[in-house]
Structures are given as structure tokens and as C-alpha cells.
Write a protein that holds these residues in place. Structure first.
Motif, PDB file in Angstrom:
ATOM      1  N   VAL A 168       0.771   5.543  -0.311  1.00 15.50           N
ATOM      2  CA  VAL A 168      -0.045   6.751  -0.311  1.00 15.50           C
ATOM      3  C   VAL A 168       0.759   7.880  -0.953  1.00 15.50           C
ATOM      4  O   VAL A 168       1.944   8.058  -0.677  1.00 15.50           O
ATOM      5  N   SER A 213      -5.063  12.894  -1.655  1.00 13.40           N
ATOM      6  CA  SER A 213      -4.290  11.691  -1.386  1.00 13.40           C
ATOM      7  C   SER A 213      -4.771  10.550  -2.272  1.00 13.40           C
ATOM      8  O   SER A 213      -5.979  10.352  -2.425  1.00 13.40           O
ATOM      9  N   LEU A 228      -4.346   6.394  -2.766  1.00 12.70           N
ATOM     10  CA  LEU A 228      -3.877   5.139  -2.202  1.00 12.70           C
ATOM     11  C   LEU A 228      -3.723   4.146  -3.352  1.00 12.70           C
ATOM     12  O   LEU A 228      -4.680   3.890  -4.089  1.00 12.70           O
ATOM     13  N   SER A 266       0.614  12.058  -1.972  1.00  8.26           N
ATOM     14  CA  SER A 266      -0.050  13.337  -1.744  1.00  8.26           C
ATOM     15  C   SER A 266       0.180  14.246  -2.947  1.00  8.26           C
ATOM     16  O   SER A 266       1.313  14.401  -3.410  1.00  8.26           O
ATOM     17  N   GLN A 311       0.846  -1.201   0.000  1.00  8.50           N
ATOM     18  CA  GLN A 311       0.000   0.000   0.000  1.00  8.50           C
ATOM     19  C   GLN A 311       0.878   1.247   0.000  1.00  8.50           C
ATOM     20  O   GLN A 311       1.744   1.404   0.860  1.00  8.50           O
TER      21      GLN A 311
END
Length: 472
Positions: free
Chosen positions: A254, A266, A268, A256, A252
Motif C-alpha cells: 500500500v 492510497s 494498492l 500513500s 500486497q
């Protein structure tokens, strides 16, 4: 002790390999130094493997559209076997590379040396031989650089620590379809990979720093490309800057983004593809020892004959900057071959100035372009009377018959002389249609002469009869 050659070529890309053969066949003792694999970026990590995978993605796309053509399957779900896609890609690359390597090894008077080269003087090189501690010293009367470029790293906070960060080489080695991949960069490389991965079944988001995709194209072309991708189910963020990226958990990521209105978004995802440019492979060549200057980005400085600031060294292909296309590299080779072997110090020297450079973006439909865009033409010729013809592909019989009507054709001409200044085709086989117009431009044909040509019906080329009726 050192070994002396008439010519040393560093890098076996689309200029280096043919140039080495040309020198050897001309009776010059030649060394070709390659650090990793014969064929350069095009064969190993660029054109050949990517277009092989693009072909697989198009078959997947057409399979999903089969019902609209009257073709139905009992099982409706599409399953991508990425191992097969990857193996097909590897097999074709191995075939191309192996053929090229065999041709080089069988060329009399040519030594293929696998290792890393570094200048130790204006005409001297050290080569660290791959897989050993051996270092050879070579000298030559002429030296040619064809070391190419490598994918630029993602220039953002924490990027080096992220697991799942890919570039245009490593993304082609994935053994499974990404769950959600963010493509950073909306240029030619980013657009091709983004559409391909979406058609394989991934969720895909494109993040582009500038306000539009393919920013070197005319705004209407960029907008049409964006709409095609949106219609294909991709998410596109323009005027968006990556401010941070990091792993949340294993698998995973993330990311920005700072959007144009100042807000933060954001994303994911499972993978990130860095596709925002390429950097020249000049850092470890020791160019300063040979008096070879580079610009602020590391590209080798050259003159119109591809000569560097060292009069005995020439640079060809991507390493010198400018358009980074295989066919440009090969044309660089032709220029050097002509100047150094055919005419030597007599006759007219060939130059890179005023070259008519075409290119094709292998998205679907293709974008083929040659000459000036409308934006470039209006900027370069402010006092010239220009006309622009723009015709939708939906007006092309062959496109309608194959249900491939996305995009348009666009030409820029001089209203007084009828000279074709530039042409773009965003449409089915856009690169092939563009090449027909390129031939007309090379032959000095005016647009009305092309308009009057007889083209077989119902070929895509027939559209060149009708395009000019849209001149304004």
C-alpha cells in the motif's frame, strides 16, 4: 610493493573501455579496473537491456493492433512469456559484454583488473580483488574516473522494509508480469518502463512529484506524452508526493500519496519501481585522499577539460553530473583522448563547453530532441526574434500510411538569421528524424536550406520539407 602504470582507468563504461584501449595502443602501460562487469551501465543495466525489452513490448502492442491492419488471429488473447523476454535480453547483454571483455583482454599493454578501487593518495590506488583477500597497490601518472551512477533509493517512510520494491535494474529480472506496479518518477526512465510494463499486461500507475511528466521538456511536449500514456491505459498522478509505503500482506503493497489539493490517496499494488533519479558511484572511492572534490550530491567537480580538483585525475561520464547519456560519456572519452594523447601539451584543447547534445526517450512513439527547447531559447535569448514551427505527425504521409500519427514535430529558429536553435520530434522514429536535423545544425544549415532539400518520398525525412511552413 606497488605496480606503476602510465594510466589507470576506474570503470569500464562507454568512456573507460575505449579510453583504456586508446592509451594502451599509444604505448602507455594501462590498467582498467572494473568492480562488477565490463561495459558499464549502458551494456549491462541501461540502454542495451531496456531497449531490447522495449522492442518486445512494441511487438506486443502491434500484435494487439493487428486487426486494424487487416491481420486477424484465431485466438484473441495475448500471452506474454516473460522468461523468453528475459532470456532474449540476457543473451544480447552477454553478447555485448563478452565482446567488449574479449577486446580489452586482447589489447597489448592493457591489464583488466576485476576489483574495487579506492584512492590512498593523489596518484595511488588500492584494489581489493574480487573473490579473494588480495589487495593490490597501484600508482599512475594519470587516473580517470568512469564509475557512473546507480539508481536512487525510494526516499520515503518505511521504503527499506518493503518487499516488492524494484529499481531500474531489478525490474528487468522479473519472471512474470506484475499485477499492478506503481512507478515513482515521471522522467525518462520512469516513462519508458511504465509504458513497457503496461504493454506486457500490467496495470501501471505513474507517480510524479512535479506538476508534469518529463519536466525538462516544453509544457506542450510533456502534456502530449502524458496523453499518449493515458490513451494507453496508464494512470498518471502528477504533483503527487509519496508519504508512506508498506506491505499489507505478502505480495500486497500500500502506498500513500499526498495530492496537489492536500488530499491523501492510497494505491494498492504488487510492486513499486523507484525511478526518481540516480546517484553517483563516488561514496567508496576515497576521493578525499586524492584531493578530489565533489558537489553536494556527490558528483565529481570538473573543469571544461574534464579535469578534477586533482590535476592528475579526470572524470568522465555520469559520475561528473550533467546529462546522463551514453553518447555523452563516449564524447567525454574523445575529448580526453584528444587532449591527453593527440595534442598532449600543444595545440588547441577540446572542451565540453557548447556541445550539441542530442537524446532520445524510447517511449512509443519516440521523443528525440537536440539543441534548445522553446522554453530554453526564450529564456536564454530574450532580445532575439524567435519563430516556432509545430506540425502534427498526422500531416506526415509515412506516419499516416503506417497508422503511427501520434505526436508532433517542433522547431525553434532565429527569425533573422534563420539558424535552427532546437528541434524536437515526438513521433514514429523521432530519434532518427531528430538526428537529421542535428546533422543540419552541425553543418550550419539554415532552416530554409533544409526546407529546400529533396528527400525520398514517402520517407519520414520528407516531413522536413513541410515543417517550416508552420513557422510563427
Amino acid at each position: 610493493m606497488s605496480t606503476h602504470y602510465d594510466a589507470i582507468i576506474i570503470g569500464s563504461g562507454q568512456a573507460g573501455g575505449p579510453l583504456a584501449q586508446a592509451y594502451a595502443k599509444a604505448g602507455r602501460r594501462t590498467a582498467l579496473i572494473e568492480s562488477s562487469h565490463v561495459g558499464g551501465t549502458c551494456v549491462n543495466e541501461g540502454c542495451t537491456p531496456t531497449k531490447t525489452m522495449v522492442a518486445s513490448a512494441r511487438i506486443a502492442h502491434l500484435t494487439c493492433r493487428a486487426q486494424s491492419y487487416g491481420v486477424q488471429f484465431k485466438k484473441s488473447s495475448l500471452i506474454m512469456n516473460m522468461e523468453t523476454v528475459r532470456k532474449r535480453k540476457r543473451d544480447i547483454v552477454d553478447s555485448f559484454r563478452g565482446g567488449g571483455e574479449n577486446r580489452l583482454k586482447s589489447t597489448q599493454g592493457l591489464d583488466l583488473i576485476m576489483g574495487k578501487a579506492k584512492f590512498t593518495g593523489p596518484k595511488s590506488i588500492e584494489v581489493a580483488i574480487n573473490g579473494s583477500n588480495e589487495v593490490r597497490t597501484l600508482t599512475a601518472d594519470e587516473i580517470f574516473l568512469n564509475t557512473g551512477c546507480s539508481p536512487a533509493k525510494l526516499d520515503t517512510k518505511n521504503a527499506d522494509a518493503v518487499t516488492g520494491l524494484l529499481n531500474s535494474t531489478t525490474v528487468m529480472e522479473l519472471g512474470e508480469v506484475p499485477r499492478h506496479i506503481v512507478v515513482v518518477g515521471g522522467g525518462y526512465v520512469g516513462v519508458e518502463f511504465a509504458q513497457m510494463l503496461k504493454r506486457f499486461g500490467a496495470r501501471v500507475s505513474i507517480v510524479q512529484r512535479s506538476d508534469r511528466l518529463l519536466p525538462r521538456e516544453d509544457p506542450d511536449v510533456s502534456e502530449a506524452v502524458k496523453q499518449i500514456l493515458l490513451d494507453g491505459g496508464l494512470d498518471v498522478y502528477t504533483s503527487a508526493q509519496v508519504t508512506d509505503v508498506g506491505n499489507v500482506t505478502l505480495g500486497q503493497i500500500v502506498m500513500s500519496l499526498k495530492l496537489s489539493d492536500g488530499s491523501i490517496k492510497s494505491l494498492l499494488c504488487s510492486h513499486v519501481l523507484a525511478a526518481a533519479g540516480r546517484v553517483p558511484n563516488t561514496k567508496d572511492l576515497g576521493l578525499e585522499a586524492a584531493g578530489i572534490e565533489v558537489d553536494k550530491h556527490g558528483f565529481v567537480k570538473i573543469d571544461e577539460h574534464l579535469q578534477t580538483t586533482n590535476p592528475n585525475v579526470y572524470a568522465l561520464g555520469d559520475v561528473k553530473g550533467g546529462p546522463q547519456f551514453t553518447h555523452v560519456s563516449y564524447d567525454d572519452m574523445r575529448i580526453v583522448r584528444h587532449n591527453q594523447l593527440t595534442y598532449a601539451n600543444s595545440g588547441e584543447k577540446a572542451s565540453i563547453q557548447n556541445r550539441l547534445v542530442p537524446y532520445t526517450v524510447f517511449m512509443d512513439p519516440q521523443l528525440g530532441r537536440v539543441g534548445l527547447s522553446e522554453t530554453e531559447a526564450r529564456s536564454q535569448f530574450p532580445g532575439r526574434k524567435l519563430k516556432v514551427a509545430k506540425m502534427p505527425m498526422a500531416y506526415v504521409a509515412r506516419a499516416l500510411e503506417t497508422d503511427e500519427t501520434k505526436g508532433f514535430m517542433k522547431a525553434v529558429v532565429d527569425a533573422d538569421t534563420k539558424e535552427i536553435l532546437g528541434f524536437a520530434c515526438l513521433g514514429i522514429e523521432g530519434g532518427e528524424i531528430m538526428s537529421m536535423v542535428q546533422l543540419a545544425m552541425m553543418g550550419g544549415m539554415t532552416y530554409d536550406e533544409l526546407e529546400s532539400g529533396i528527400f525520398a518520398h514517402p520517407c519520414l525525412s520528407e516531413s522536413l520539407n513541410n515543417l517550416w511552413g508552420f513557422l510563427e
